[in-house]
Design an enzyme around this catalytic site. Structure first.
Site, mmCIF file in Angstrom:
data_model
loop_
_atom_site.group_PDB
_atom_site.id
_atom_site.type_symbol
_atom_site.label_atom_id
_atom_site.label_comp_id
_atom_site.label_asym_id
_atom_site.label_seq_id
_atom_site.Cartn_x
_atom_site.Cartn_y
_atom_site.Cartn_z
ATOM 1 N N LYS A 1 79.227 80.310 22.405
ATOM 2 C CA LYS A 1 79.873 78.732 22.200
ATOM 3 C C LYS A 1 79.869 78.519 20.846
ATOM 4 C CE LYS A 1 78.580 77.891 27.093
ATOM 5 N NZ LYS A 1 77.521 77.117 27.729
ATOM 6 N N ARG B 1 64.677 101.309 23.421
ATOM 7 C CA ARG B 1 63.359 101.503 23.235
ATOM 8 C C ARG B 1 62.534 100.282 22.665
ATOM 9 N NH1 ARG B 1 65.873 106.042 22.760
ATOM 10 N NH2 ARG B 1 67.521 104.848 21.914
ATOM 11 N N THR B 2 63.020 99.712 21.712
ATOM 12 C CA THR B 2 62.260 98.384 21.100
ATOM 13 C C THR B 2 62.031 97.373 22.024
ATOM 14 O OG1 THR B 2 63.365 99.220 18.991
ATOM 15 C CG2 THR B 2 62.145 97.041 18.842
ATOM 16 N N ARG C 1 65.619 90.983 16.808
ATOM 17 C CA ARG C 1 66.391 91.954 16.323
ATOM 18 C C ARG C 1 67.545 91.254 15.916
ATOM 19 N NH1 ARG C 1 67.643 98.085 17.969
ATOM 20 N NH2 ARG C 1 65.455 98.130 17.305
ATOM 21 N N HIS D 1 62.221 98.039 9.922
ATOM 22 C CA HIS D 1 61.821 98.065 11.458
ATOM 23 C C HIS D 1 60.520 98.410 11.394
ATOM 24 C CE1 HIS D 1 62.084 98.561 15.705
ATOM 25 N NE2 HIS D 1 62.931 99.525 15.398
#
Ligand code: CP
Length: 307
Positions: A84, A56-57, A106, A134
């Protein structure tokens, strides 16, 4: 919105949340057009920097940026040089050097978006950081409730489930109470934070007693990836005590609303049939998420072209 980044819902205050809500109304109208696009952020580039899974986000920020005519770039940890050994700081600075205008971040660690904001000069939006916050979820939830009720002021809202591991609970308690709602947390003691000092909430372990009194019941996902299952005897017992089963949904007032941030565990915290009732706002939350994120990006980027 006066801040240069959106890291925490509390930074907005009630006036800032109201400002986002008002602007969202106009972007809902844009989203309903046959050609849902305006040139507001033409020439700007918005990058999604997601170190954790999202449907969703991530997609709604991309849709929001594109509806504002911004270009988008997507960073996927699994195919990046993070494997890496590249650090978060070097990754953020590398992406910024490509000439981006905003980073949507996020990360599984609380505070990571704030760290990124301290390293880069462009606005950063917190798209979820660990158990911490959030903020755009809280904004879209306030907007969704406001679109179904005249106001949040005086509403009684129960937030039910895995409060301990939930960034949504933390941001939503702040947002709902800033907007004048009364919040009750309902959870088994093992899924509450060790201390609720400073949380402006009531707490209950008796969902059956709370449900008849609330205007909104907001269910949280059991977060197996954050070890929530180890804090429960079993998912079946959790559902028996705290799931919004079909029987429990009958305890709700006729005009009560059911919400969930997604992704849902149907049959655990919410019965499949309850998730699909007319009083369930789950898909409206998702739809409003695009317009709310358009408002956030516009407020952060709309006024100041990159020099
Ligand atoms: N509600 C929410 O944040 O969903 P995603 O994890 O799919 O983005």
């Amino acid at each position: 919105m006066t801040a240069s980044s959106l890291l925490s819902i509390g930074d907005l205050g009630a006036d800032g949340i109201d400002e986002v809500m008002t602007l969202t109304d106009s972007f809902v109208e844009v989203s309903q057009r046959a050609m849902p696009k305006v040139p507001a952020l033409r020439g700007r580039t918005v990058v999604s920097l997601f170190y954790e899974d999202s449907t969703r986000t991530r997609l709604s920020f991309e849709a929001a940026a594109r509806r504002l005519s911004a270009d988008t770039m997507n960073f996927s940890v699994s195919t990046s040089s993070v494997h890496k050994g590249e650090s978060l700081r070097d990754t953020a600075l590398t992406i910024e050097a490509m000439g981006v205008d905003a980073l949507v971040v996020r990360h599984p660690s609380a505070g990571a978006p704030a760290q990124v904001a301290s390293w880069v000069s462009c606005p950063v939006v917190n798209a979820g950081d660990g158990w911490h916050e959030h903020p755009t979820q809280a904004l879209l939830d306030c907007y969704t409730i406001r679109s179904a009720r005249p106001s949040l002021a005086g509403l009684r809202i129960a937030i039910v489930g895995d409060i301990k591991h939930s960034r949504v609970a933390r941001s939503n308690v702040t947002a709902f109470t800033l907007m004048g709602a009364e919040v009750t947390l309902v959870a088994p003691p093992t899924l509450l934070p060790p201390s609720l000092a400073g949380w402006p909430v009531e707490v209950s372990t008796d969902l059956d007693a709370v449900l008849p009194k609330v205007d909104v019941v907001y269910l949280l996902r059991i977060q197996a990836e954050r070890q929530a299952e180890a804090l429960l005897p079993s998912l079946r017992e959790y559902t028996a005590g705290y799931g919004l089963t079909e029987r429990r949904a009958e305890l709700l007032a006729d005009d009560a609303l059911v919400m969930h941030p997604g992704p849902m565990n149907r049959g655990v915290e919410i019965a499949a049939a309850v998730a699909d009732l007319p009083c369930s706002l789950v898909t409206r939350q998702v739809a409003n998420g695009v317009a709310v994120r358009m408002a956030v990006l516009f407020l952060l980027l709309g006024a100041e072209p990159r020099g």
